[in-house]
Design a protein around this motif. Structure first.
Motif, PDB file in Angstrom:
ATOM      1  N   MET A   8       0.857  -1.164   0.000  1.00 48.06           N
ATOM      2  CA  MET A   8       0.000   0.000   0.000  1.00 48.06           C
ATOM      3  C   MET A   8       0.900   1.223   0.000  1.00 48.06           C
ATOM      4  SD  MET A   8      -2.296   1.451   3.182  1.00 48.06           S
ATOM      5  CE  MET A   8      -2.333  -0.068   3.980  1.00 48.06           C
ATOM      6  N   ALA A   9       0.695   2.107  -0.908  1.00 45.26           N
ATOM      7  CA  ALA A   9       1.566   3.268  -1.029  1.00 45.26           C
ATOM      8  C   ALA A   9       0.769   4.548  -0.918  1.00 45.26           C
ATOM      9  CB  ALA A   9       2.298   3.239  -2.356  1.00 45.26           C
ATOM     10  N   ALA A  10       1.345   5.489  -0.252  1.00 47.19           N
ATOM     11  CA  ALA A  10       0.781   6.822  -0.211  1.00 47.19           C
ATOM     12  C   ALA A  10       1.467   7.638  -1.294  1.00 47.19           C
ATOM     13  CB  ALA A  10       1.030   7.454   1.161  1.00 47.19           C
ATOM     14  N   THR A  11       0.925   8.772  -1.613  1.00 46.51           N
ATOM     15  CA  THR A  11       1.562   9.651  -2.571  1.00 46.51           C
ATOM     16  C   THR A  11       1.951  10.922  -1.841  1.00 46.51           C
ATOM     17  OG1 THR A  11       0.179   8.728  -4.288  1.00 46.51           O
ATOM     18  CG2 THR A  11       1.344  10.736  -4.830  1.00 46.51           C
ATOM     19  N   PRO A  12       3.070  10.879  -1.106  1.00 47.28           N
ATOM     20  CA  PRO A  12       3.466  12.063  -0.372  1.00 47.28           C
ATOM     21  C   PRO A  12       3.912  13.168  -1.318  1.00 47.28           C
ATOM     22  CG  PRO A  12       5.149  10.386  -0.201  1.00 47.28           C
ATOM     23  CD  PRO A  12       3.992   9.782  -0.948  1.00 47.28           C
ATOM     24  N   VAL A  13       3.708  14.383  -0.900  1.00 49.40           N
ATOM     25  CA  VAL A  13       4.142  15.522  -1.697  1.00 49.40           C
ATOM     26  C   VAL A  13       5.524  15.915  -1.181  1.00 49.40           C
ATOM     27  CG1 VAL A  13       3.666  17.880  -2.373  1.00 49.40           C
ATOM     28  CG2 VAL A  13       1.794  16.255  -2.092  1.00 49.40           C
ATOM     29  N   THR A  14       6.536  15.593  -1.951  1.00 51.88           N
ATOM     30  CA  THR A  14       7.908  15.878  -1.577  1.00 51.88           C
ATOM     31  C   THR A  14       8.338  17.180  -2.240  1.00 51.88           C
ATOM     32  OG1 THR A  14       8.363  13.525  -1.482  1.00 51.88           O
ATOM     33  CG2 THR A  14      10.261  14.966  -1.597  1.00 51.88           C
ATOM     34  N   PRO A  15       8.724  18.186  -1.447  1.00 53.21           N
ATOM     35  CA  PRO A  15       9.144  19.439  -2.058  1.00 53.21           C
ATOM     36  C   PRO A  15      10.478  19.319  -2.802  1.00 53.21           C
ATOM     37  CG  PRO A  15       9.464  19.514   0.316  1.00 53.21           C
ATOM     38  CD  PRO A  15       8.780  18.211  -0.002  1.00 53.21           C
ATOM     39  N   LYS A  16      11.235  18.273  -2.519  1.00 51.86           N
ATOM     40  CA  LYS A  16      12.521  18.091  -3.181  1.00 51.86           C
ATOM     41  C   LYS A  16      12.311  17.717  -4.643  1.00 51.86           C
ATOM     42  CE  LYS A  16      14.706  16.288   0.977  1.00 51.86           C
ATOM     43  NZ  LYS A  16      15.334  15.110   1.580  1.00 51.86           N
ATOM     44  N   PRO A  17      13.148  18.267  -5.516  1.00 48.41           N
ATOM     45  CA  PRO A  17      13.048  17.869  -6.922  1.00 48.41           C
ATOM     46  C   PRO A  17      13.484  16.415  -7.097  1.00 48.41           C
ATOM     47  CG  PRO A  17      14.913  19.326  -6.573  1.00 48.41           C
ATOM     48  CD  PRO A  17      14.174  19.252  -5.272  1.00 48.41           C
TER      49      PRO A  17
ATOM     50  N   PRO B  93       1.869  10.751 -12.639  1.00 49.41           N
ATOM     51  CA  PRO B  93       1.391  10.275 -11.343  1.00 49.41           C
ATOM     52  C   PRO B  93       1.791   8.818 -11.125  1.00 49.41           C
ATOM     53  CG  PRO B  93      -0.450  10.723 -12.832  1.00 49.41           C
ATOM     54  CD  PRO B  93       0.788  11.101 -13.547  1.00 49.41           C
ATOM     55  N   LEU B  94       1.955   8.457  -9.878  1.00 46.95           N
ATOM     56  CA  LEU B  94       2.345   7.093  -9.531  1.00 46.95           C
ATOM     57  C   LEU B  94       1.134   6.169  -9.505  1.00 46.95           C
ATOM     58  CD1 LEU B  94       4.772   7.910  -6.595  1.00 46.95           C
ATOM     59  CD2 LEU B  94       5.394   7.089  -8.862  1.00 46.95           C
ATOM     60  N   GLY B  95       1.355   4.933  -9.907  1.00 46.34           N
ATOM     61  CA  GLY B  95       0.311   3.913  -9.822  1.00 46.34           C
ATOM     62  C   GLY B  95       0.371   3.217  -8.476  1.00 46.34           C
ATOM     63  N   GLU B  96      -0.552   2.341  -8.231  1.00 44.39           N
ATOM     64  CA  GLU B  96      -0.600   1.580  -6.989  1.00 44.39           C
ATOM     65  C   GLU B  96       0.698   0.786  -6.822  1.00 44.39           C
ATOM     66  OE1 GLU B  96      -1.779   0.243  -3.407  1.00 44.39           O
ATOM     67  OE2 GLU B  96      -2.899   1.696  -4.607  1.00 44.39           O
ATOM     68  N   GLY B  97       1.306   0.895  -5.661  1.00 51.38           N
ATOM     69  CA  GLY B  97       2.531   0.165  -5.368  1.00 51.38           C
ATOM     70  C   GLY B  97       3.796   0.807  -5.908  1.00 51.38           C
ATOM     71  N   GLU B  98       3.687   1.947  -6.597  1.00 53.42           N
ATOM     72  CA  GLU B  98       4.862   2.638  -7.129  1.00 53.42           C
ATOM     73  C   GLU B  98       5.311   3.723  -6.166  1.00 53.42           C
ATOM     74  OE1 GLU B  98       4.326   2.255 -11.932  1.00 53.42           O
ATOM     75  OE2 GLU B  98       3.438   3.995 -10.956  1.00 53.42           O
ATOM     76  N   TYR B  99       6.575   4.103  -6.278  1.00 55.10           N
ATOM     77  CA  TYR B  99       7.143   5.118  -5.394  1.00 55.10           C
ATOM     78  C   TYR B  99       8.354   5.724  -6.068  1.00 55.10           C
ATOM     79  CZ  TYR B  99      10.122   1.101  -4.604  1.00 55.10           C
ATOM     80  OH  TYR B  99      10.949   0.014  -4.809  1.00 55.10           O
ATOM     81  N   TYR B 100       8.701   6.901  -5.626  1.00 52.55           N
ATOM     82  CA  TYR B 100       9.975   7.501  -5.997  1.00 52.55           C
ATOM     83  C   TYR B 100      10.924   7.241  -4.838  1.00 52.55           C
ATOM     84  CZ  TYR B 100       7.503   9.893  -9.739  1.00 52.55           C
ATOM     85  OH  TYR B 100       6.757  10.169 -10.858  1.00 52.55           O
ATOM     86  N   HIS B 101      12.161   6.923  -5.129  1.00 48.09           N
ATOM     87  CA  HIS B 101      13.134   6.621  -4.083  1.00 48.09           C
ATOM     88  C   HIS B 101      13.186   7.727  -3.034  1.00 48.09           C
ATOM     89  CE1 HIS B 101      15.636   3.525  -6.566  1.00 48.09           C
ATOM     90  NE2 HIS B 101      14.358   3.230  -6.511  1.00 48.09           N
ATOM     91  N   ILE B 102      13.099   8.970  -3.487  1.00 53.40           N
ATOM     92  CA  ILE B 102      13.179  10.100  -2.567  1.00 53.40           C
ATOM     93  C   ILE B 102      12.086  10.045  -1.497  1.00 53.40           C
ATOM     94  CG2 ILE B 102      11.807  11.716  -3.937  1.00 53.40           C
ATOM     95  CD1 ILE B 102      14.806  13.195  -2.693  1.00 53.40           C
ATOM     96  N   ASP B 103      10.946   9.432  -1.826  1.00 51.88           N
ATOM     97  CA  ASP B 103       9.852   9.327  -0.861  1.00 51.88           C
ATOM     98  C   ASP B 103      10.168   8.356   0.270  1.00 51.88           C
ATOM     99  OD1 ASP B 103       8.343  11.102  -2.364  1.00 51.88           O
ATOM    100  OD2 ASP B 103       7.327   9.507  -3.468  1.00 51.88           O
ATOM    101  N   LEU B 104      11.036   7.402   0.012  1.00 47.06           N
ATOM    102  CA  LEU B 104      11.377   6.407   1.038  1.00 47.06           C
ATOM    103  C   LEU B 104      12.535   6.851   1.920  1.00 47.06           C
ATOM    104  CD1 LEU B 104      11.137   3.141  -1.104  1.00 47.06           C
ATOM    105  CD2 LEU B 104       9.349   4.237   0.264  1.00 47.06           C
ATOM    106  N   LEU B 105      13.429   7.651   1.368  1.00 49.34           N
ATOM    107  CA  LEU B 105      14.612   8.074   2.126  1.00 49.34           C
ATOM    108  C   LEU B 105      14.200   8.912   3.324  1.00 49.34           C
ATOM    109  CD1 LEU B 105      16.983   8.994  -0.817  1.00 49.34           C
ATOM    110  CD2 LEU B 105      17.014   6.929   0.581  1.00 49.34           C
ATOM    111  N   GLY B 106      14.744   8.558   4.498  1.00 50.96           N
ATOM    112  CA  GLY B 106      14.451   9.295   5.723  1.00 50.96           C
ATOM    113  C   GLY B 106      13.245   8.790   6.485  1.00 50.96           C
ATOM    114  N   LEU B 107      12.486   7.837   5.904  1.00 51.39           N
ATOM    115  CA  LEU B 107      11.328   7.312   6.614  1.00 51.39           C
ATOM    116  C   LEU B 107      11.754   6.494   7.823  1.00 51.39           C
ATOM    117  CD1 LEU B 107       8.890   5.958   3.858  1.00 51.39           C
ATOM    118  CD2 LEU B 107       8.697   8.058   5.193  1.00 51.39           C
ATOM    119  N   ALA B 108      10.953   6.556   8.876  1.00 49.66           N
ATOM    120  CA  ALA B 108      11.149   5.679  10.026  1.00 49.66           C
ATOM    121  C   ALA B 108      10.754   4.275   9.595  1.00 49.66           C
ATOM    122  CB  ALA B 108      10.290   6.143  11.190  1.00 49.66           C
ATOM    123  N   ALA B 109      11.540   3.289   9.983  1.00 46.62           N
ATOM    124  CA  ALA B 109      11.245   1.892   9.673  1.00 46.62           C
ATOM    125  C   ALA B 109      10.778   1.205  10.948  1.00 46.62           C
ATOM    126  CB  ALA B 109      12.479   1.197   9.114  1.00 46.62           C
ATOM    127  N   MET B 110       9.626   0.541  10.843  1.00 49.13           N
ATOM    128  CA  MET B 110       9.041  -0.188  11.972  1.00 49.13           C
ATOM    129  C   MET B 110       8.791  -1.620  11.525  1.00 49.13           C
ATOM    130  SD  MET B 110       8.542   2.218  14.296  1.00 49.13           S
ATOM    131  CE  MET B 110       7.387   1.506  15.424  1.00 49.13           C
TER     132      MET B 110
END
Length: 167
Positions: A1-10, A92-109
């Motif tokens: 399940m993926a969210a589509t966060p709005v990352t201000p970084k290019p 736009p991203l499809g279901e299950g897709e992500y940009y690497h920048i969206d994952l960097l810095g995330l807390a891992a649980m």
């Protein structure tokens, strides 16, 4: 399940690795979906670089010409420059897709609620993305970015199946 966060970084699509020839062309290391994704954009780094042409180098990279570089010296001065575009310039991203920048810095649980650390890198060694997580003690471990290992993520955290969380 993926969210589509709005990352201000290019979003970085490529990096200039050096000059190619004497007329201002540069060699590129590609990060996105290859040369086709790069060709969709004419302007990079907030308009600082204007793409005139790009071609495949038949080695997994590309050779490009920018309007701002007309000599080898000018091309060499661009070495190390990351070529980025604003996020809204990408599809736009499809279901299950992500940009690497969206994952960097995330807390891992873990899926059992244990804090595992922070996502510090996303690598791809040819068989798919691998997430590198740094624990508080400084040690890192890697997890494949598959639904079995990472059942969900959103803009705040990445959930890792406890079976994949190294001790």
């Amino acid at each position: 399940m993926a969210a589509t966060p709005v990352t201000p970084k290019p979003i970085v699509l490529a990096a200039i690795t050096g000059a190619h020839g004497v007329t201002g062309e540069v060699r590129l290391k590609l990060f996105g979906e290859g040369i086709a994704a790069l060709k969709q954009h004419k302007s990079f780094n907030d308009g600082a670089l204007t793409l005139k042409k790009v071609r495949d180098d038949n080695k997994g990279g590309a050779v490009a010409r920018f309007a701002e570089a007309t000599s080898r010296n000018e091309a060499e001065a661009l070495r190390g420059t990351a070529l980025s575009v604003p996020r809204d310039a990408l599809p736009p991203l499809g279901e299950g897709e992500y940009y690497h920048i969206d994952l960097l810095g995330l807390a891992a649980m873990s899926d059992t609620g244990e804090a595992l650390g922070e996502v510090v890198a996303v690598n791809n060694y040819g068989a798919g993305d691998v997430i590198e997580i740094k624990r508080e003690n400084g040690k890192t471990f890697m997890v494949p970015m598959t639904t079995q290992a990472v059942p969900e993520w959103d803009a705040q955290q990445l959930v890792v199946n406890a079976d994949f969380a190294a001790a």
